[in-house]
Design a protein around this motif. Structure first.
Motif, PDB file in Angstrom:
ATOM      1  N   UNK A  12       1.120  -0.876   0.497  1.00 32.92           N
ATOM      2  CA  UNK A  12       0.244   0.034  -0.445  1.00 32.92           C
ATOM      3  C   UNK A  12       0.931   1.532  -0.355  1.00 32.92           C
ATOM      4  N   UNK A  13       2.210   1.885   1.131  1.00 31.27           N
ATOM      5  CA  UNK A  13       3.048   2.098   0.731  1.00 31.27           C
ATOM      6  C   UNK A  13       3.338   2.226  -0.491  1.00 31.27           C
ATOM      7  N   UNK A  14       3.333   1.664  -1.258  1.00 31.03           N
ATOM      8  CA  UNK A  14       5.016   1.882  -2.279  1.00 31.03           C
ATOM      9  C   UNK A  14       3.432   2.422  -3.395  1.00 31.03           C
ATOM     10  N   UNK A  24      -0.155  13.150 -11.044  1.00 29.33           N
ATOM     11  CA  UNK A  24      -1.579  12.792 -11.330  1.00 29.33           C
ATOM     12  C   UNK A  24      -2.121  12.053 -11.333  1.00 29.33           C
ATOM     13  N   UNK A  25      -2.821  11.551 -11.912  1.00 27.35           N
ATOM     14  CA  UNK A  25      -4.382  10.931 -11.847  1.00 27.35           C
ATOM     15  C   UNK A  25      -3.704   9.446 -12.555  1.00 27.35           C
ATOM     16  N   UNK A  26      -3.941   8.337 -12.298  1.00 34.43           N
ATOM     17  CA  UNK A  26      -3.309   7.114 -12.877  1.00 34.43           C
ATOM     18  C   UNK A  26      -4.473   5.645 -12.972  1.00 34.43           C
ATOM     19  N   UNK A  27      -3.612   5.104 -13.886  1.00 34.09           N
ATOM     20  CA  UNK A  27      -5.328   4.154 -13.978  1.00 34.09           C
ATOM     21  C   UNK A  27      -4.450   2.782 -13.175  1.00 34.09           C
ATOM     22  N   UNK A  43      -5.810  -3.472  -7.395  1.00 34.30           N
ATOM     23  CA  UNK A  43      -7.157  -2.473  -7.079  1.00 34.30           C
ATOM     24  C   UNK A  43      -8.072  -2.951  -6.088  1.00 34.30           C
ATOM     25  N   UNK A  44      -7.627  -4.144  -5.299  1.00 39.58           N
ATOM     26  CA  UNK A  44      -7.735  -4.576  -3.855  1.00 39.58           C
ATOM     27  C   UNK A  44      -7.054  -3.036  -2.486  1.00 39.58           C
ATOM     28  N   UNK A  45      -6.056  -3.640  -2.871  1.00 46.19           N
ATOM     29  CA  UNK A  45      -5.256  -1.834  -2.280  1.00 46.19           C
ATOM     30  C   UNK A  45      -6.045  -0.426  -2.442  1.00 46.19           C
ATOM     31  N   UNK A  46      -6.535  -0.376  -3.579  1.00 45.71           N
ATOM     32  CA  UNK A  46      -6.611   1.206  -3.529  1.00 45.71           C
ATOM     33  C   UNK A  46      -7.969   0.893  -3.438  1.00 45.71           C
ATOM     34  N   UNK A  47      -9.111  -0.126  -3.367  1.00 46.86           N
ATOM     35  CA  UNK A  47      -9.841  -0.132  -3.158  1.00 46.86           C
ATOM     36  C   UNK A  47     -10.146  -0.061  -1.351  1.00 46.86           C
ATOM     37  N   UNK A  48      -9.127  -0.630  -0.574  1.00 50.10           N
ATOM     38  CA  UNK A  48      -9.239  -0.042   0.888  1.00 50.10           C
ATOM     39  C   UNK A  48      -8.718   1.286   1.087  1.00 50.10           C
ATOM     40  N   UNK A  49      -7.937   1.716   0.045  1.00 48.97           N
ATOM     41  CA  UNK A  49      -6.833   3.246   0.406  1.00 48.97           C
ATOM     42  C   UNK A  49      -7.730   3.719   0.164  1.00 48.97           C
ATOM     43  N   UNK A  50      -8.989   3.445  -0.580  1.00 49.43           N
ATOM     44  CA  UNK A  50     -10.291   5.009  -1.092  1.00 49.43           C
ATOM     45  C   UNK A  50     -10.799   4.510   0.209  1.00 49.43           C
ATOM     46  N   UNK A  51     -11.442   3.591   0.319  1.00 49.06           N
ATOM     47  CA  UNK A  51     -13.167   4.051   2.025  1.00 49.06           C
ATOM     48  C   UNK A  51     -11.991   4.278   3.194  1.00 49.06           C
ATOM     49  N   UNK A  52     -10.530   4.787   3.094  1.00 50.58           N
ATOM     50  CA  UNK A  52      -9.882   5.848   4.223  1.00 50.58           C
ATOM     51  C   UNK A  52      -9.754   7.077   3.571  1.00 50.58           C
ATOM     52  N   UNK A  53     -10.118   7.294   2.212  1.00 47.98           N
ATOM     53  CA  UNK A  53      -9.146   8.907   2.240  1.00 47.98           C
ATOM     54  C   UNK A  53      -7.927   8.896   1.102  1.00 47.98           C
ATOM     55  N   UNK A  54      -7.399   7.847   1.242  1.00 53.05           N
ATOM     56  CA  UNK A  54      -5.783   8.672   1.011  1.00 53.05           C
ATOM     57  C   UNK A  54      -6.000   8.072  -0.330  1.00 53.05           C
TER      58      UNK A  54
END
Length: 251
Positions: A12-14, A24-27, A43-54
């Protein structure tokens, strides 16, 4: 399971660090390729980070979210001298009309903590939060020259002989010089910041294109960065000695 959790945190930190570097926004495909992870994992990590507003999802592309701003601001406040140093950085920039950097040193690592741009158009690759070189930058060499043997043991790698050879001159005059060693076309002078106990805490520097920073200005700008570094060091001591400041102990 514990090792698996640690691995997820590292991944997640990487991803967060990569987003911070790109600005910039990245796919998902680009992120996965850059951090060498499967797209499903990203995708799974980004989904969790999005839930935390990271991170924020902008139509299938991701960028850093507001929580990272909170974390960055908390770190800057915790370090203590970023705010206290600001007025001295402004004075230094106004006197030289060149770009001024503030650095923080933490357990063998060196980072850009603040930056005040020159009023002239000059493109520099430095950015706040980015890792800085202890061996090429004037600020890094100035910091190393003032370290004790125990401090130097914290470094992840030994000081190169050619850098160590500069230490006597740096100690004698109080500042170090980067003569296009870190970035072609730029000349810099830097001085170390020490707190009241003499512990290395960071550094301050002035950077300018060589055509605007001739060798005959080295002593003048060097004296100015030394004065600024000493003033910031006094601010650190006052900040951390005051119980009402919320600053960390100087111990």
């Amino acid at each position: 399971m514990e090792n698996g959790n640690i691995r997820v945190i590292s991944r997640a930190f990487s991803i967060l660090v990569h987003l911070a570097k790109e600005k910039r926004p990245l796919g998902i495909t680009e992120i996965a390729s850059s951090v060498s992870l499967p797209k499903a994992t990203v995708y799974r990590i980004l989904d969790s980070l999005e839930a935390e507003r990271a991170v924020l999802n902008r139509g299938g592309e991701y960028e850093l979210g507001p929580v990272t701003l909170l974390l960055a601001d908390a770190y800057r406040s915790q370090v203590g001298f970023a705010e206290a140093a600001r007025s001295h950085l402004l004075s230094l920039r106004n006197e030289t009309k060149e770009t001024v950097h503030l650095f923080v040193y933490e357990r063998g690592e060196f980072y850009y903590l603040d930056k005040i741009e020159s009023p002239y158009q000059v493109r520099m690759h430095s950015r706040i939060g980015g890792r800085a070189s202890l061996f090429r930058l004037s600020a890094g060499k100035a910091l190393l020259a003032g370290m004790s043997p125990d401090d130097l043991k914290e470094l992840p790698e030994p000081v190169p002989d050619e850098v160590a050879a500069e230490f006597p001159d740096i100690r004698s005059r109080g500042y170090a010089v980067d003569d296009e060693q870190n970035e072609q076309g730029l000349r810099c002078v830097g001085a170390a910041i020490h707190d009241g106990s003499g512990r290395p805490r960071g550094a301050v520097s002035v950077s300018a294109p060589v055509y605007r920073f001739p060798a005959d200005l080295l002593e003048k700008y060097g004296s100015l960065v030394v004065r600024s570094a000493e003033a910031i060091g006094r601010e650190i001591s006052c900040f951390e000695a005051c119980p009402c400041s919320g600053g960390r102990s100087a111990g």
